[in-house]
Design a protein around this motif. Sequence first.
Motif, PDB file in Angstrom:
ATOM      1  N   LEU A 146     -26.322  29.377   1.414  1.00 43.13           N
ATOM      2  CA  LEU A 146     -27.275  30.492   1.485  1.00 43.13           C
ATOM      3  C   LEU A 146     -27.293  31.147   2.858  1.00 43.13           C
ATOM      4  O   LEU A 146     -27.369  32.364   2.987  1.00 43.13           O
ATOM      5  CB  LEU A 146     -28.679  29.995   1.126  1.00 43.13           C
ATOM      6  N   ASN A 147     -27.194  30.300   3.900  1.00 41.55           N
ATOM      7  CA  ASN A 147     -27.377  30.834   5.251  1.00 41.55           C
ATOM      8  C   ASN A 147     -26.090  31.124   6.007  1.00 41.55           C
ATOM      9  O   ASN A 147     -26.129  31.657   7.121  1.00 41.55           O
ATOM     10  CB  ASN A 147     -28.240  29.881   6.085  1.00 41.55           C
ATOM     11  N   CYS A 148     -24.931  30.777   5.444  1.00 40.02           N
ATOM     12  CA  CYS A 148     -23.640  31.051   6.095  1.00 40.02           C
ATOM     13  C   CYS A 148     -23.573  32.551   6.458  1.00 40.02           C
ATOM     14  O   CYS A 148     -24.149  33.389   5.754  1.00 40.02           O
ATOM     15  CB  CYS A 148     -22.499  30.699   5.140  1.00 40.02           C
ATOM     16  N   LYS A 149     -22.855  32.859   7.507  1.00 38.12           N
ATOM     17  CA  LYS A 149     -22.798  34.272   7.910  1.00 38.12           C
ATOM     18  C   LYS A 149     -22.188  35.128   6.791  1.00 38.12           C
ATOM     19  O   LYS A 149     -22.481  36.302   6.664  1.00 38.12           O
ATOM     20  CB  LYS A 149     -22.042  34.440   9.235  1.00 38.12           C
ATOM     21  N   ASN A 150     -21.353  34.489   5.944  1.00 41.59           N
ATOM     22  CA  ASN A 150     -20.808  35.214   4.784  1.00 41.59           C
ATOM     23  C   ASN A 150     -21.725  35.152   3.570  1.00 41.59           C
ATOM     24  O   ASN A 150     -21.365  35.609   2.505  1.00 41.59           O
ATOM     25  CB  ASN A 150     -19.467  34.622   4.344  1.00 41.59           C
ATOM     26  N   GLY A 151     -22.851  34.484   3.758  1.00 33.43           N
ATOM     27  CA  GLY A 151     -23.659  34.134   2.594  1.00 33.43           C
ATOM     28  C   GLY A 151     -24.609  35.207   2.124  1.00 33.43           C
ATOM     29  O   GLY A 151     -24.708  36.253   2.754  1.00 33.43           O
ATOM     30  N   PRO A 152     -25.335  34.940   1.035  1.00 33.14           N
ATOM     31  CA  PRO A 152     -25.116  33.771   0.182  1.00 33.14           C
ATOM     32  C   PRO A 152     -23.724  33.793  -0.454  1.00 33.14           C
ATOM     33  O   PRO A 152     -23.326  34.810  -0.998  1.00 33.14           O
ATOM     34  CB  PRO A 152     -26.180  33.921  -0.905  1.00 33.14           C
ATOM     35  N   THR A 153     -23.043  32.641  -0.333  1.00 31.43           N
ATOM     36  CA  THR A 153     -21.694  32.516  -0.859  1.00 31.43           C
ATOM     37  C   THR A 153     -21.490  31.129  -1.453  1.00 31.43           C
ATOM     38  O   THR A 153     -21.998  30.163  -0.903  1.00 31.43           O
ATOM     39  CB  THR A 153     -20.636  32.731   0.251  1.00 31.43           C
ATOM     40  N   PRO A 154     -20.741  31.014  -2.554  1.00 34.47           N
ATOM     41  CA  PRO A 154     -20.500  29.681  -3.109  1.00 34.47           C
ATOM     42  C   PRO A 154     -19.567  28.852  -2.221  1.00 34.47           C
ATOM     43  O   PRO A 154     -19.468  27.651  -2.395  1.00 34.47           O
ATOM     44  CB  PRO A 154     -19.856  29.960  -4.475  1.00 34.47           C
ATOM     45  N   ASN A 156     -18.271  26.852   6.942  1.00 32.61           N
ATOM     46  CA  ASN A 156     -18.325  25.654   7.790  1.00 32.61           C
ATOM     47  C   ASN A 156     -17.837  25.923   9.209  1.00 32.61           C
ATOM     48  O   ASN A 156     -17.507  24.989   9.938  1.00 32.61           O
ATOM     49  CB  ASN A 156     -17.514  24.495   7.175  1.00 32.61           C
ATOM     50  N   GLU A 157     -17.759  27.177   9.592  1.00 36.13           N
ATOM     51  CA  GLU A 157     -17.273  27.483  10.937  1.00 36.13           C
ATOM     52  C   GLU A 157     -18.269  28.305  11.725  1.00 36.13           C
ATOM     53  O   GLU A 157     -18.386  28.172  12.939  1.00 36.13           O
ATOM     54  CB  GLU A 157     -15.937  28.241  10.855  1.00 36.13           C
ATOM     55  N   CYS A 158     -19.027  29.166  11.036  1.00 41.86           N
ATOM     56  CA  CYS A 158     -19.990  30.015  11.742  1.00 41.86           C
ATOM     57  C   CYS A 158     -21.101  29.166  12.342  1.00 41.86           C
ATOM     58  O   CYS A 158     -21.238  27.994  12.009  1.00 41.86           O
ATOM     59  CB  CYS A 158     -20.557  31.060  10.782  1.00 41.86           C
ATOM     60  N   THR A 159     -21.865  29.785  13.252  1.00 37.59           N
ATOM     61  CA  THR A 159     -22.941  28.995  13.883  1.00 37.59           C
ATOM     62  C   THR A 159     -23.932  28.464  12.849  1.00 37.59           C
ATOM     63  O   THR A 159     -24.412  27.350  12.975  1.00 37.59           O
ATOM     64  CB  THR A 159     -23.740  29.823  14.926  1.00 37.59           C
ATOM     65  N   PHE A 160     -24.234  29.292  11.852  1.00 37.27           N
ATOM     66  CA  PHE A 160     -25.218  28.843  10.842  1.00 37.27           C
ATOM     67  C   PHE A 160     -24.740  27.553  10.170  1.00 37.27           C
ATOM     68  O   PHE A 160     -25.480  26.588  10.047  1.00 37.27           O
ATOM     69  CB  PHE A 160     -25.455  29.938   9.798  1.00 37.27           C
ATOM     70  N   CYS A 161     -23.484  27.590   9.742  1.00 41.88           N
ATOM     71  CA  CYS A 161     -22.932  26.411   9.067  1.00 41.88           C
ATOM     72  C   CYS A 161     -22.889  25.205  10.008  1.00 41.88           C
ATOM     73  O   CYS A 161     -23.346  24.116   9.661  1.00 41.88           O
ATOM     74  CB  CYS A 161     -21.521  26.684   8.537  1.00 41.88           C
ATOM     75  N   ARG A 189     -29.016  20.699  13.578  1.00 38.22           N
ATOM     76  CA  ARG A 189     -29.861  21.337  14.602  1.00 38.22           C
ATOM     77  C   ARG A 189     -30.194  22.790  14.264  1.00 38.22           C
ATOM     78  O   ARG A 189     -30.500  23.583  15.140  1.00 38.22           O
ATOM     79  CB  ARG A 189     -29.228  21.222  15.992  1.00 38.22           C
ATOM     80  N   SER A 190     -30.133  23.106  12.969  1.00 40.25           N
ATOM     81  CA  SER A 190     -30.490  24.464  12.575  1.00 40.25           C
ATOM     82  C   SER A 190     -32.004  24.599  12.534  1.00 40.25           C
ATOM     83  O   SER A 190     -32.694  23.763  11.936  1.00 40.25           O
ATOM     84  CB  SER A 190     -29.905  24.781  11.195  1.00 40.25           C
ATOM     85  N   LEU A 191     -32.537  25.635  13.197  1.00 43.99           N
ATOM     86  CA  LEU A 191     -33.985  25.831  13.211  1.00 43.99           C
ATOM     87  C   LEU A 191     -34.481  26.321  11.856  1.00 43.99           C
ATOM     88  O   LEU A 191     -35.652  26.205  11.530  1.00 43.99           O
ATOM     89  CB  LEU A 191     -34.367  26.860  14.284  1.00 43.99           C
ATOM     90  N   ASP A 192     -33.574  26.870  11.068  1.00 42.56           N
ATOM     91  CA  ASP A 192     -33.994  27.424   9.773  1.00 42.56           C
ATOM     92  C   ASP A 192     -33.803  26.462   8.607  1.00 42.56           C
ATOM     93  O   ASP A 192     -34.036  26.823   7.462  1.00 42.56           O
ATOM     94  CB  ASP A 192     -33.256  28.744   9.519  1.00 42.56           C
ATOM     95  N   ALA A 201     -31.332  33.053  10.586  1.00 46.17           N
ATOM     96  CA  ALA A 201     -30.631  33.055   9.293  1.00 46.17           C
ATOM     97  C   ALA A 201     -31.407  33.874   8.261  1.00 46.17           C
ATOM     98  O   ALA A 201     -32.477  34.398   8.528  1.00 46.17           O
ATOM     99  CB  ALA A 201     -30.444  31.639   8.817  1.00 46.17           C
ATOM    100  N   LYS A 202     -30.820  33.910   7.041  1.00 46.80           N
ATOM    101  CA  LYS A 202     -31.464  34.702   5.989  1.00 46.80           C
ATOM    102  C   LYS A 202     -32.671  33.996   5.421  1.00 46.80           C
ATOM    103  O   LYS A 202     -33.670  34.602   5.073  1.00 46.80           O
ATOM    104  CB  LYS A 202     -30.469  34.983   4.861  1.00 46.80           C
TER     105      LYS A 202
END
Length: 526
Positions: free
Chosen positions: A62-70, A74-79, A86-89, A118-119
Amino acid sequence: MAYIVTARKYRPQVFEELVGQEHIANTLKNAILKERVGHAYIFSGPRGIGKTSAARIFAKALNCKNGPTPTPCNECTFCTEITEGRSLDLVEIDGASNRRIDEIRQLRENIRFVPSAAKYKIYIIDEVHMLTSEAFNALLKTLEEPPSHVIFMFATTEINKVPQTIRSRCQQFVFKRIAIPEIVKMLKKVLRDVSMEAEEDALFWIAKSAVGAMRDAQSVLDQMISYCEGTIKEEDVFYVLGIPSYDIYHEFARSIAGEDFSTAVSLLDKLLRDGMEVSTLVTGLIEYFRNLYILAADKETSNLVDLPEQDIDTMKSFLSSFTKKDINNILVLLSRTYLDTKNSGLARELLEITLIKLVRYKDIIQPVSLIKRLEELKQKITAGGQVADEKKNTPPPEDNEEKDVSNASEDNADMIKRIISHFSKKRRAIAEFLNRAKKYNFDNNLLTVTYEQNERLSYEHVNEDSTKKFIEKEINKLLQLDIRVNFVINNRKAPGKEDPPLSPEVSKVIDVFKGEIIPNNNYGGN
Ligand SMILES: Nc1ncnc2c1ncn2[C@@H]1O[C@H](COP(=O)(O)OP(=O)(O)OP(=O)(O)O)[C@@H](O)[C@H]1O
Ligand SMILES: [Mg+2]
Ligand SMILES: [Zn+2]
């Protein structure tokens, strides 16, 4: 690099890595594709099967920079922040230690704030069933109308403890136990990475011991990797897990099939001395014969037997010794033992008695063959003299002349009275059971006590080995004799006609065989 346990190192990071939960992974991926993401999910199922992992993957999706995506990158900061915890969201709350209403009120305050970057602001509440009922109530209001940027994911191992009111406001996903072959596959992957070998059966038993939980299997594997040098062997797994090798069950089955009580009971003794619990053994035996039953049943169901090939082959070789009906009877006996031994101080003795019954079960539950054997012997006897063995063992009649009480029918009644009154002083129960016998017959140093069918319980009681010995000893002491006592159950009889007494030969045969006569009709006469 610091050592990381396998279960953490191999946490699935994308839906495709979530083993055995494809039904869930696909539904969640589809929800994203179809833009139908709900605001509350509840993941339930046994421990260690991927609930937390799925929640985190979903959060990433849901929160990936490409997201929401199935397929989160696993590379962006969100992932990466989610992976590294350590994600605040993504707020993970342990329901067990934050179970009170104050904590849920705090949560309600917090969810009003929009996500930091994030979203979505995602809350994972683990072990949600641990919340107090006030906390659940407070949560209910939030679940009714959460802000659109908030998504709840609850996880629980005990879905029944989660109030229906909460459950009905969530999408529910039931996680399945993971099948043995899938766990084995994962274990092999881990072994490849650490360049270790393992016997196929060793991995099987590790997987089986985990009862569907991947994490448990991985933990055992870690233990085995430390314990073993080079190759993980099947026997090492049994040793480390402290469970008996499956061979012992084959051994039990073999001794039951071969009516070999001494092997069965020595095996039991050894296992108990090695620290095995009676309950483990009884459960193991039940499972073993359950599997044997399935193998006996038909090909269609044999895939329900989760065992290594080799063990299945061994079990199949026993099928010539056990019919389905036999196995069914054995299972009935064992399940009764399971209940009897629970919380019993006599667990060991009860299991031994069961083993006696199992080893003798063919005599007990297949009376037809015994009767056939008896008939044959009877014919031989009437055709010519005594049974060979008996000839050797029985001293010539003149030796015992003064003790011979055969056909002393007038005296019999007196003697029986004396016996019963003797026992009523010694052991009332025995007196009672002896009193219920239909007939006493003295013959050639053998006292045959006959019971009617409806007195089977009395018969079983007095015929129990140690009781029988006791009775024999007491009677001999009382009457100054040296006789043997034989208890029998009355066989079929012609209506309205008195039973003829069992002929001495048949009584002897019964005694030699430690057998009993059981009527055909109890067993559907096959
Ligand atoms: N379905 C699975 N596929 C692959 N690995 C799994 C799976 N389930 C569990 N694991 C392994 O077990 C570890 C723990 O899994 P996870 O935390 O997702 O389990 P859980 O169901 O949340 O357990 P609990 O109820 O104890 O919280 C993972 O890091 C992973 O190594
Ligand atoms: Mg979890
Ligand atoms: Zn990403």
